[in-house]
Write a protein that holds these residues in place. Structure first.
Motif, PDB file in Angstrom:
ATOM      1  N   ARG A  48      58.227  33.647  47.437  1.00 36.54           N
ATOM      2  CA  ARG A  48      57.816  32.902  46.245  1.00 36.54           C
ATOM      3  C   ARG A  48      57.300  33.802  45.130  1.00 36.54           C
ATOM      4  NH1 ARG A  48      56.527  27.728  46.643  1.00 36.54           N
ATOM      5  NH2 ARG A  48      56.764  27.892  44.379  1.00 36.54           N
ATOM      6  N   GLY A  49      56.804  34.994  45.487  1.00 37.69           N
ATOM      7  CA  GLY A  49      56.276  35.866  44.445  1.00 37.69           C
ATOM      8  C   GLY A  49      55.287  36.864  45.005  1.00 37.69           C
ATOM      9  N   ILE A  50      54.319  37.250  44.173  1.00 34.62           N
ATOM     10  CA  ILE A  50      53.313  38.222  44.597  1.00 34.62           C
ATOM     11  C   ILE A  50      51.920  37.714  44.244  1.00 34.62           C
ATOM     12  CG2 ILE A  50      54.935  40.114  44.190  1.00 34.62           C
ATOM     13  CD1 ILE A  50      53.202  40.922  41.771  1.00 34.62           C
ATOM     14  N   LEU A  51      50.931  38.257  44.945  1.00 35.27           N
ATOM     15  CA  LEU A  51      49.547  38.051  44.546  1.00 35.27           C
ATOM     16  C   LEU A  51      48.884  39.419  44.478  1.00 35.27           C
ATOM     17  CD1 LEU A  51      47.228  38.358  47.030  1.00 35.27           C
ATOM     18  CD2 LEU A  51      48.427  36.346  47.854  1.00 35.27           C
ATOM     19  N   CYS A  52      47.975  39.548  43.535  1.00 29.98           N
ATOM     20  CA  CYS A  52      47.283  40.822  43.337  1.00 29.98           C
ATOM     21  C   CYS A  52      45.865  40.501  42.875  1.00 29.98           C
ATOM     22  CB  CYS A  52      48.026  41.674  42.306  1.00 29.98           C
ATOM     23  SG  CYS A  52      47.323  43.322  42.072  1.00 29.98           S
ATOM     24  N   TYR A  53      44.976  40.293  43.841  1.00 23.01           N
ATOM     25  CA  TYR A  53      43.600  39.937  43.510  1.00 23.01           C
ATOM     26  C   TYR A  53      42.764  41.203  43.346  1.00 23.01           C
ATOM     27  CZ  TYR A  53      38.835  38.289  43.766  1.00 23.01           C
ATOM     28  OH  TYR A  53      37.511  38.064  43.492  1.00 23.01           O
ATOM     29  N   ASP A  54      42.327  41.459  42.135  1.00 27.92           N
ATOM     30  CA  ASP A  54      41.543  42.652  41.831  1.00 27.92           C
ATOM     31  C   ASP A  54      40.058  42.315  41.872  1.00 27.92           C
ATOM     32  OD1 ASP A  54      40.613  45.083  40.981  1.00 27.92           O
ATOM     33  OD2 ASP A  54      41.218  44.816  38.893  1.00 27.92           O
ATOM     34  N   GLY A  55      39.522  42.212  43.085  1.00 25.03           N
ATOM     35  CA  GLY A  55      38.108  41.888  43.235  1.00 25.03           C
ATOM     36  C   GLY A  55      37.191  42.927  42.627  1.00 25.03           C
ATOM     37  N   GLY A  56      37.647  44.178  42.575  1.00 25.92           N
ATOM     38  CA  GLY A  56      36.812  45.246  42.048  1.00 25.92           C
ATOM     39  C   GLY A  56      36.545  45.163  40.561  1.00 25.92           C
ATOM     40  N   SER A  57      37.322  44.363  39.848  1.00 26.97           N
ATOM     41  CA  SER A  57      37.118  44.242  38.395  1.00 26.97           C
ATOM     42  C   SER A  57      36.270  43.038  38.013  1.00 26.97           C
ATOM     43  CB  SER A  57      38.476  44.143  37.674  1.00 26.97           C
ATOM     44  OG  SER A  57      39.196  45.349  37.789  1.00 26.97           O
ATOM     45  N   GLN A  58      36.012  42.141  38.950  1.00 26.53           N
ATOM     46  CA  GLN A  58      35.362  40.878  38.599  1.00 26.53           C
ATOM     47  C   GLN A  58      33.928  41.043  38.106  1.00 26.53           C
ATOM     48  OE1 GLN A  58      37.334  38.192  38.410  1.00 26.53           O
ATOM     49  NE2 GLN A  58      38.852  39.716  39.038  1.00 26.53           N
ATOM     50  N   HIS A  59      33.212  42.038  38.622  1.00 20.77           N
ATOM     51  CA  HIS A  59      31.800  42.190  38.276  1.00 20.77           C
ATOM     52  C   HIS A  59      31.518  43.450  37.458  1.00 20.77           C
ATOM     53  CE1 HIS A  59      31.542  39.278  41.611  1.00 20.77           C
ATOM     54  NE2 HIS A  59      30.470  38.844  40.984  1.00 20.77           N
ATOM     55  N   VAL A  60      32.524  43.992  36.818  1.00 19.63           N
ATOM     56  CA  VAL A  60      32.296  45.147  35.947  1.00 19.63           C
ATOM     57  C   VAL A  60      31.446  44.703  34.754  1.00 19.63           C
ATOM     58  CG1 VAL A  60      33.383  46.817  34.398  1.00 19.63           C
ATOM     59  CG2 VAL A  60      34.412  46.315  36.621  1.00 19.63           C
ATOM     60  N   SER A  61      30.356  45.406  34.499  1.00 19.70           N
ATOM     61  CA  SER A  61      29.449  45.031  33.412  1.00 19.70           C
ATOM     62  C   SER A  61      30.050  45.376  32.053  1.00 19.70           C
ATOM     63  CB  SER A  61      28.109  45.758  33.574  1.00 19.70           C
ATOM     64  OG  SER A  61      27.441  45.332  34.739  1.00 19.70           O
ATOM     65  N   GLY A  62      29.937  44.426  31.135  1.00 25.81           N
ATOM     66  CA  GLY A  62      30.457  44.615  29.784  1.00 25.81           C
ATOM     67  C   GLY A  62      31.892  44.142  29.682  1.00 25.81           C
ATOM     68  N   PHE A  63      32.148  43.244  28.726  1.00 21.00           N
ATOM     69  CA  PHE A  63      33.479  42.646  28.625  1.00 21.00           C
ATOM     70  C   PHE A  63      34.548  43.684  28.326  1.00 21.00           C
ATOM     71  CE2 PHE A  63      36.938  40.661  26.251  1.00 21.00           C
ATOM     72  CZ  PHE A  63      37.309  39.648  27.130  1.00 21.00           C
ATOM     73  N   ALA A  64      34.271  44.610  27.417  1.00 25.64           N
ATOM     74  CA  ALA A  64      35.278  45.604  27.034  1.00 25.64           C
ATOM     75  C   ALA A  64      35.669  46.473  28.222  1.00 25.64           C
ATOM     76  CB  ALA A  64      34.757  46.463  25.889  1.00 25.64           C
ATOM     77  N   ALA A  65      34.671  46.934  28.980  1.00 22.34           N
ATOM     78  CA  ALA A  65      34.955  47.773  30.149  1.00 22.34           C
ATOM     79  C   ALA A  65      35.696  46.982  31.216  1.00 22.34           C
ATOM     80  CB  ALA A  65      33.652  48.331  30.718  1.00 22.34           C
ATOM     81  N   ARG A  66      35.315  45.721  31.389  1.00 24.03           N
ATOM     82  CA  ARG A  66      35.970  44.867  32.386  1.00 24.03           C
ATOM     83  C   ARG A  66      37.422  44.613  31.991  1.00 24.03           C
ATOM     84  NH1 ARG A  66      32.225  41.582  32.415  1.00 24.03           N
ATOM     85  NH2 ARG A  66      32.989  39.716  31.350  1.00 24.03           N
ATOM     86  N   ARG A  67      37.644  44.366  30.718  1.00 25.35           N
ATOM     87  CA  ARG A  67      39.002  44.118  30.237  1.00 25.35           C
ATOM     88  C   ARG A  67      39.885  45.348  30.438  1.00 25.35           C
ATOM     89  NH1 ARG A  67      42.281  44.601  25.760  1.00 25.35           N
ATOM     90  NH2 ARG A  67      43.587  42.770  25.311  1.00 25.35           N
ATOM     91  N   THR A  68      39.365  46.507  30.094  1.00 21.67           N
ATOM     92  CA  THR A  68      40.142  47.740  30.237  1.00 21.67           C
ATOM     93  C   THR A  68      40.538  47.973  31.687  1.00 21.67           C
ATOM     94  OG1 THR A  68      39.099  48.778  28.317  1.00 21.67           O
ATOM     95  CG2 THR A  68      40.098  50.243  29.950  1.00 21.67           C
ATOM     96  N   GLN A  69      39.570  47.842  32.600  1.00 19.89           N
ATOM     97  CA  GLN A  69      39.863  48.093  34.013  1.00 19.89           C
ATOM     98  C   GLN A  69      40.829  47.060  34.571  1.00 19.89           C
ATOM     99  OE1 GLN A  69      36.756  49.339  36.765  1.00 19.89           O
ATOM    100  NE2 GLN A  69      37.416  47.775  38.232  1.00 19.89           N
ATOM    101  N   ALA A  70      40.606  45.787  34.264  1.00 16.39           N
ATOM    102  CA  ALA A  70      41.456  44.730  34.820  1.00 16.39           C
ATOM    103  C   ALA A  70      42.908  44.896  34.386  1.00 16.39           C
ATOM    104  CB  ALA A  70      40.929  43.366  34.404  1.00 16.39           C
TER     105      ALA A  70
END
Length: 249
Positions: A48-70
């Motif tokens: 059916r497809g793929i899943l890629c759950y990036d749990g390590g990015s969910q709690h990165v502090s700061g929206f800009a840093a979180r967006r970049t990493q995700a």
């Protein structure tokens, strides 16, 4: 495939792709493509497809840093998904992301499904990561899961002991937050007891008083309890039994 054949079913399958945290999933690129092609050839599996759950990015502090990493960590999965499509595989699902990146993940090419879950409850861990419009507090979703704790000992100045320790709140950080109070810290490092330290609380607490806590991390707390009380406008509307209680074995 053998288990599906014995059960007489065609099992839908998504390929779990590692976003770089090395917790689960196959390496993106050729390894993931090869696995998907194998699934596609088996008679009792349906790719059916793929899943890629990036749990390590969910709690990165700061929206800009979180967006970049995700975005960076989802890019290899996006490229893998595109290669699967180009090879003729029937891949409809590209699933991943979560509560901390729900307003980021959609920018990834091909993304179809965001795995937000904690937003229903929220907790101190998420509140502290900062949002797109507020660097200090992640306020996109309001906390709905709280614990009532009772003060057991308030005889010492500047501190009190409650009945909600590690067995009630876990020892995850940051510690739980006392609702409606500032200048007050709560720790649950003791098994049975929680400790409150304060300087200028809004009131003086006595033994028997109750406090409401926004818990540290919702995921490992819910299954510690038998029931959940659903409250609206200070009235209990429902009592839900927690099906996952004691189901660790």
């Amino acid at each position: 495939n053998d288990a599906a054949r014995e059960a007489g079913i065609i099992a839908d399958v998504t390929v779990d792709v590692d976003p770089g945290g090395h917790r689960s999933g196959i390496t993106p690129g050729e390894p993931a493509l090869t696995l998907a092609q194998l699934v596609d050839r088996l008679n009792n599996l349906r790719l059916r497809g793929i899943l890629c759950y990036d749990g390590g990015s969910q709690h990165v502090s700061g929206f800009a840093a979180r967006r970049t990493q995700a975005i960076e960590r989802l890019a290899p999965a996006a490229e893998t998904f595109s290669r699967m499509q180009q090879s003729g595989l029937n891949v409809e699902i590209f699933s991943g992301g979560g509560t901390g990146t729900y307003n980021i993940d959609h920018a990834t090419p091909g993304f179809t499904d965001i795995q937000s879950g904690s937003y229903v409850f929220m907790d101190a861990s998420y509140l502290g990561i900062g949002g797109q419009d507020n660097d200090e507090v992640y306020g996109d979703f309001k906390p709905s899961l709280t614990i009532l704790t009772t003060v057991l000992n308030a005889q010492y100045e500047g501190r009190a002991t409650t009945d909600a320790g590690a067995k009630s709140c876990t020892i995850n950080r940051p510690w739980s937050i006392v609702v409606g109070e500032t200048g007050m810290s709560y720790t649950s490092g003791s098994d049975e007891y929680g400790t409150i330290r304060y300087e200028n609380p809004s009131r003086v607490y006595q033994a028997g008083d109750r406090l409401e806590l926004i818990i540290s991390h919702c995921d490992p707390v819910v299954n510690l309890y038998d029931k959940m009380y659903a409250i609206r406008n200070n009235r209990v509307e429902a009592v839900w039994r927690i099906a996952g209680r004691g189901k660790n074995q």
